[in-house]
Design a protein around this motif. Structure first.
Motif, PDB file in Angstrom:
ATOM      1  N   ALA A 299       0.836  -1.202   0.000  1.00 58.63           N
ATOM      2  CA  ALA A 299       0.000   0.000   0.000  1.00 58.63           C
ATOM      3  C   ALA A 299       0.868   1.249   0.000  1.00 58.63           C
ATOM      4  O   ALA A 299       0.589   2.225  -0.705  1.00 58.63           O
ATOM      5  CB  ALA A 299      -0.933  -0.006   1.211  1.00 58.63           C
ATOM      6  N   ARG A 300       1.940   1.229   0.787  1.00 57.88           N
ATOM      7  CA  ARG A 300       2.841   2.382   0.846  1.00 57.88           C
ATOM      8  C   ARG A 300       3.634   2.522  -0.448  1.00 57.88           C
ATOM      9  O   ARG A 300       3.902   3.632  -0.911  1.00 57.88           O
ATOM     10  CB  ARG A 300       3.778   2.243   2.038  1.00 57.88           C
ATOM     11  N   LEU A 301       4.034   1.391  -1.026  1.00 55.74           N
ATOM     12  CA  LEU A 301       4.758   1.435  -2.298  1.00 55.74           C
ATOM     13  C   LEU A 301       3.901   2.035  -3.410  1.00 55.74           C
ATOM     14  O   LEU A 301       4.406   2.744  -4.291  1.00 55.74           O
ATOM     15  CB  LEU A 301       5.206   0.023  -2.694  1.00 55.74           C
ATOM     16  N   ARG A 302       2.623   1.760  -3.367  1.00 55.27           N
ATOM     17  CA  ARG A 302       1.731   2.180  -4.444  1.00 55.27           C
ATOM     18  C   ARG A 302       1.260   3.622  -4.288  1.00 55.27           C
ATOM     19  O   ARG A 302       0.804   4.233  -5.254  1.00 55.27           O
ATOM     20  CB  ARG A 302       0.514   1.242  -4.475  1.00 55.27           C
ATOM     21  N   SER A 303       1.383   4.171  -3.071  1.00 56.26           N
ATOM     22  CA  SER A 303       0.819   5.482  -2.794  1.00 56.26           C
ATOM     23  C   SER A 303       1.841   6.600  -3.004  1.00 56.26           C
ATOM     24  O   SER A 303       3.031   6.420  -2.751  1.00 56.26           O
ATOM     25  CB  SER A 303       0.316   5.543  -1.349  1.00 56.26           C
ATOM     26  N   LEU A 304       1.347   7.754  -3.437  1.00 58.22           N
ATOM     27  CA  LEU A 304       2.198   8.940  -3.488  1.00 58.22           C
ATOM     28  C   LEU A 304       2.537   9.398  -2.076  1.00 58.22           C
ATOM     29  O   LEU A 304       3.683   9.695  -1.760  1.00 58.22           O
ATOM     30  CB  LEU A 304       1.483  10.075  -4.230  1.00 58.22           C
ATOM     31  N   PHE A 305       1.530   9.481  -1.256  1.00 62.10           N
ATOM     32  CA  PHE A 305       1.692   9.905   0.122  1.00 62.10           C
ATOM     33  C   PHE A 305       1.467   8.705   1.032  1.00 62.10           C
ATOM     34  O   PHE A 305       1.072   7.637   0.583  1.00 62.10           O
ATOM     35  CB  PHE A 305       0.694  11.020   0.463  1.00 62.10           C
ATOM     36  N   ASP A 306       1.724   8.885   2.317  1.00 64.78           N
ATOM     37  CA  ASP A 306       1.435   7.793   3.240  1.00 64.78           C
ATOM     38  C   ASP A 306      -0.054   7.472   3.199  1.00 64.78           C
ATOM     39  O   ASP A 306      -0.890   8.390   3.200  1.00 64.78           O
ATOM     40  CB  ASP A 306       1.838   8.186   4.664  1.00 64.78           C
ATOM     41  N   PRO A 307      -0.414   6.207   3.157  1.00 66.10           N
ATOM     42  CA  PRO A 307      -1.834   5.844   3.154  1.00 66.10           C
ATOM     43  C   PRO A 307      -2.553   6.429   4.372  1.00 66.10           C
ATOM     44  O   PRO A 307      -1.956   6.585   5.442  1.00 66.10           O
ATOM     45  CB  PRO A 307      -1.808   4.312   3.212  1.00 66.10           C
ATOM     46  N   SER A 308      -3.806   6.739   4.214  1.00 65.22           N
ATOM     47  CA  SER A 308      -4.584   7.328   5.301  1.00 65.22           C
ATOM     48  C   SER A 308      -4.794   6.322   6.426  1.00 65.22           C
ATOM     49  O   SER A 308      -4.687   5.100   6.231  1.00 65.22           O
ATOM     50  CB  SER A 308      -5.944   7.793   4.775  1.00 65.22           C
ATOM     51  N   ASP A 309      -5.095   6.847   7.607  1.00 64.48           N
ATOM     52  CA  ASP A 309      -5.386   5.967   8.739  1.00 64.48           C
ATOM     53  C   ASP A 309      -6.576   5.068   8.439  1.00 64.48           C
ATOM     54  O   ASP A 309      -6.608   3.905   8.870  1.00 64.48           O
ATOM     55  CB  ASP A 309      -5.669   6.811   9.989  1.00 64.48           C
ATOM     56  N   LEU A 310      -7.537   5.606   7.708  1.00 64.14           N
ATOM     57  CA  LEU A 310      -8.716   4.806   7.373  1.00 64.14           C
ATOM     58  C   LEU A 310      -8.344   3.622   6.492  1.00 64.14           C
ATOM     59  O   LEU A 310      -8.817   2.500   6.696  1.00 64.14           O
ATOM     60  CB  LEU A 310      -9.764   5.674   6.671  1.00 64.14           C
ATOM     61  N   LEU A 311      -7.466   3.867   5.500  1.00 59.06           N
ATOM     62  CA  LEU A 311      -7.016   2.774   4.635  1.00 59.06           C
ATOM     63  C   LEU A 311      -6.225   1.750   5.439  1.00 59.06           C
ATOM     64  O   LEU A 311      -6.419   0.533   5.280  1.00 59.06           O
ATOM     65  CB  LEU A 311      -6.167   3.315   3.491  1.00 59.06           C
ATOM     66  N   MET A 312      -5.337   2.222   6.307  1.00 58.45           N
ATOM     67  CA  MET A 312      -4.527   1.292   7.083  1.00 58.45           C
ATOM     68  C   MET A 312      -5.392   0.488   8.052  1.00 58.45           C
ATOM     69  O   MET A 312      -5.120  -0.689   8.308  1.00 58.45           O
ATOM     70  CB  MET A 312      -3.436   2.052   7.844  1.00 58.45           C
ATOM     71  N   LEU A 313      -6.446   1.107   8.564  1.00 59.36           N
ATOM     72  CA  LEU A 313      -7.366   0.370   9.419  1.00 59.36           C
ATOM     73  C   LEU A 313      -8.094  -0.702   8.609  1.00 59.36           C
ATOM     74  O   LEU A 313      -8.272  -1.836   9.064  1.00 59.36           O
ATOM     75  CB  LEU A 313      -8.372   1.330  10.052  1.00 59.36           C
ATOM     76  N   GLY A 314      -8.481  -0.344   7.377  1.00 61.25           N
ATOM     77  CA  GLY A 314      -9.120  -1.319   6.499  1.00 61.25           C
ATOM     78  C   GLY A 314      -8.194  -2.470   6.155  1.00 61.25           C
ATOM     79  O   GLY A 314      -8.614  -3.634   6.115  1.00 61.25           O
ATOM     80  N   LEU A 315      -6.908  -2.156   5.903  1.00 65.69           N
ATOM     81  CA  LEU A 315      -5.935  -3.202   5.601  1.00 65.69           C
ATOM     82  C   LEU A 315      -5.674  -4.077   6.830  1.00 65.69           C
ATOM     83  O   LEU A 315      -5.402  -5.276   6.699  1.00 65.69           O
ATOM     84  CB  LEU A 315      -4.637  -2.583   5.095  1.00 65.69           C
ATOM     85  N   SER A 316      -5.741  -3.461   8.023  1.00 68.20           N
ATOM     86  CA  SER A 316      -5.591  -4.255   9.252  1.00 68.20           C
ATOM     87  C   SER A 316      -6.710  -5.280   9.352  1.00 68.20           C
ATOM     88  O   SER A 316      -6.477  -6.453   9.680  1.00 68.20           O
ATOM     89  CB  SER A 316      -5.608  -3.339  10.477  1.00 68.20           C
ATOM     90  N   ALA A 317      -7.925  -4.826   9.042  1.00 70.87           N
ATOM     91  CA  ALA A 317      -9.061  -5.745   9.045  1.00 70.87           C
ATOM     92  C   ALA A 317      -8.904  -6.798   7.953  1.00 70.87           C
ATOM     93  O   ALA A 317      -9.224  -7.980   8.155  1.00 70.87           O
ATOM     94  CB  ALA A 317     -10.362  -4.961   8.856  1.00 70.87           C
TER      95      ALA A 317
END
Length: 632
Positions: A299-317
């Motif tokens: 996710a970080r490799l694909r993103s221009l900026f750091d992924p949002s907390d919401l995205l990281m929470l979704g990836l955690s799930a």
């Protein structure tokens, strides 16, 4: 051994903080201690099984390794295989090479050694490594390569005294951990990653197994709850600046020991940990641990900026969802000998060997093959990556007290650059501003340029390491013996002194006073302003995508995540000249990440080589140092 639901619940307490820590949630700054909890649990469970086998006369080394293979390999190989297409699609050639090395390291359970030789666990680039987390599996498997044989020998020779031998070994490993952490010749990364300095945590679990051999866990509400609170305290109070592993690790390790020993089925702690939600997460915790880091890294490799907390929470799930699937359809069938084809030890060995050899071969191809990976955008990616490679200053060797020609331009230097990696990255800028300048570079990563006063507690509290103290002492001794030096240029984020010392301002002021008493003039370069995301990565992605040059620009607000350092330097500016990089990078408070085609940053905060050279030449850093020191 009897099944204990609370141990599965404890696994949930271990894995969730690790996931949230790697996701970047600040509240879980000490979430990395979940690995220590896992180590103790693993030591307890494995030793309990081995003791049971020894007592009943059914100990078999081959059966032990078969159980480990069925437990570890299927889900691990599945995750690695799933990572490969995403690595080829989204990684740069250099990153693919590193990924190939990590795949081979995973196959041979040497990840901890590989990552020890690369970056520290808290380095800027590790969040982009999909297989970083496999270091802990390597530590466990290296430990279990020898531990069953040791236990067998102790069981036959020492009998009941085996517990005391293991206890002494645990103490010895802990002492080694502390000694190595404080020893100037051993890197903190080695202490963190290598098995000898981690073995005491696994052996702590083994001691629990011996203690509970004749009975189940003792019932003690106070001690078991205290143990759980110790773990949670570590999760929420520790952070990346906490010296680790060290005596600080006694909190999560000791807490886990208390839970294992005193949380019987009737205690409040056991009832809490036995709730279905915790047991469910605990059952899939191994797979969850395997899945989370690749999801976050890609996710970080694909993103221009750091992924949002919401995205990281979704990836955690999502990591928990994938964990359930791999637990249900991969882990469980193979563990109980019910998966097709894998019903016998021979078939399991053949299949595992074929998959391992195939992965190792793919890793080797990724390492040695360049042409087919550098077609089209990959070629441009490689060129941009080279432009933002690590900026170590005069030479990549200038990390420590290095008195070689590669770290100096003259035998009679006029300038000394002294500090950590934030001193490394300004050196080329000073040289570019005056190519014939006489300069010496003494820099060491993660080592702020401060002298160690008589209060040696600073080493014990982690404000400064013994290695760093020795380095700074060598630099000041050299300064005394080098009268040609007129200007001492210091730079650092002062991150650890600021975060772990109440008198960081005094420490730096005393250092400046010492240097000035030698007749030298001190000038400090501020850290670069930062945005919180990987600016260099963003710049590369924006160029590849033909985005506007201002895509990665950001607003300067007191240095971003370097706020504490900027506040400290503002206090020092009343007595010492400060050259503010934000004035050069952030005209009108907007930080310009790409200037005249130059990529200014290489990561979250460091200048690239071309960025340093561009700024140094544009703003004439050498003359600025002379001018600033003359105005004091």
């Amino acid at each position: 051994m009897d099944y204990r639901r609370e141990i599965d619940g404890l696994r949930a307490v271990a894995v969730l903080p690790v996931i949230f820590f790697h996701a970047g949630f600040e509240a879980f700054g000490g979430g990395f201690v979940g690995v220590d909890v896992f180590f103790v649990i693993s030591g307890y469970l494995i030793t309990s099984i081995l003791i049971g086998d020894l007592k009943n006369g059914r100990f078999s080394l081959m059966r032990f390794y078969e159980r480990r293979a069925r437990r570890i390999l299927p889900a691990l190989f599945l995750v690695v295989v799933c990572c490969i297409p995403f690595a080829l699609a989204w990684m740069s050639p250099a990153q693919i090479k590193d990924f190939g090395e990590s795949v081979i390291a995973v196959v041979f359970f040497g990840s901890n050694i590989l990552f020890w030789r690369e970056d520290g666990y808290f380095g800027a680039s590790v969040e982009l490594k999909p297989l970083l987390h496999t270091w802990s599996l390597a530590v466990e498997e290296q430990f279990y390569l020898l531990f069953p044989l040791l236990l067998l020998a102790l069981w036959k020779c020492a009998g009941r005294k085996a517990l005391w031998v293991i206890a002494l070994m645990s103490v010895a490993s802990f002492v080694l951990c502390e000694w190595a952490r404080l020893n100037g010749d051993i890197s903190n990364s080695a202490v963190f990653y290598l098995a000898p300095t981690r073995a005491w945590e696994l052996l702590a679990g083994s001691i629990c197994a011996f203690a509970l051999t004749a009975r189940q866990a003792w019932r003690n509400d106070v001690l078991s709850v205290a143990g759980l609170l110790l773990i949670l305290t570590s999760v929420f109070l520790f952070d990346e600046d906490t010296p680790f592993p060290s005596y600080y690790a006694l909190l999560p390790v000791g807490g886990t020991v208390l839970v294992i020993l005193f949380a019987s089925h009737e205690t409040l702690c056991a009832r809490l940990l036995s709730l279905p939600i915790f047991v469910g997460v605990g059952l899939v915790s191994y797979s969850a641990y395997l899945w989370h880091q690749p999801l976050f890294a890609f996710a970080r490799l694909r993103s221009l900026f750091d992924p949002s907390d919401l995205l990281m929470l979704g990836l955690s799930a999502a990591s928990l969802g994938l964990a359930y699937l791999s637990w249900r359809f991969v882990e469980t069938p193979l563990r109980v000998d019910k998966a097709p084809f894998f019903t016998t030890r021979t078939r399991l060995c053949v299949a595992s060997s074929v998959v391992a050899a195939s992965l190792a071969a793919l890793g080797a191809i990724a390492i040695v093959s360049k042409d087919w990976l550098s077609i089209g955008p990959k070629a441009q990616f490689a060129e941009l990556e080279q432009r933002t490679s690590a900026n170590r200053g005069l030479s990549s060797t200038c990390n420590g007290f290095i008195k070689t020609e590669s770290c100096s331009t003259s035998h009679t230097p006029e300038f000394l650059v002294w500090g950590d990696s934030y001193a490394m990255h300004i050196t080329l800028g000073i040289v570019s501003s005056e190519p014939k300048i006489k300069i010496q570079q003494f820099t060491q990563s993660n080592c702020s340029p401060i002298l160690l006063p008589k209060d040696r507690d600073l080493i014990e509290t982690g404000v400064i390491t013994k290695n760093c103290a020795n380095f700074n002492s060598q630099v000041t001794t050299w300064l005394k013996d080098t009268p040609s030096v007129k200007y001492v240029v210091m730079s650092s984020t002062y991150a650890v002194p600021v975060s772990r010392s109440g008198n960081a301002h005094l420490l730096i002021s005393e250092t400046i006073d010492f240097v000035e008493r030698l007749g030298k003039k001190v000038v400090i370069f501020s850290p670069t302003p930062s945005s919180g995301y990987n600016i260099g990565h963003c710049a590369i992605r924006s160029v590849l995508g033909n985005w506007d040059e201002g895509t990665c620009d950001f607003l300067f607000t007191n240095g971003g995540d370097k706020h504490a350092s900027f506040t400290l330097l503002k206090k020092l500016s009343a007595r010492t000249p400060i050259i503010w990089l934000n004035d050069m990078i952030c005209p009108r408070s907007i930080c310009d990440v790409i200037q005249d085609g130059n990529l200014i940053y290489r990561d979250k905060g460091h200048l690239s080589s071309e960025g340093s050279a561009f700024l140094g030449k544009t703003f004439n850093w050498a003359d600025r140092v002379r001018s600033a020191s003359s105005k004091k």
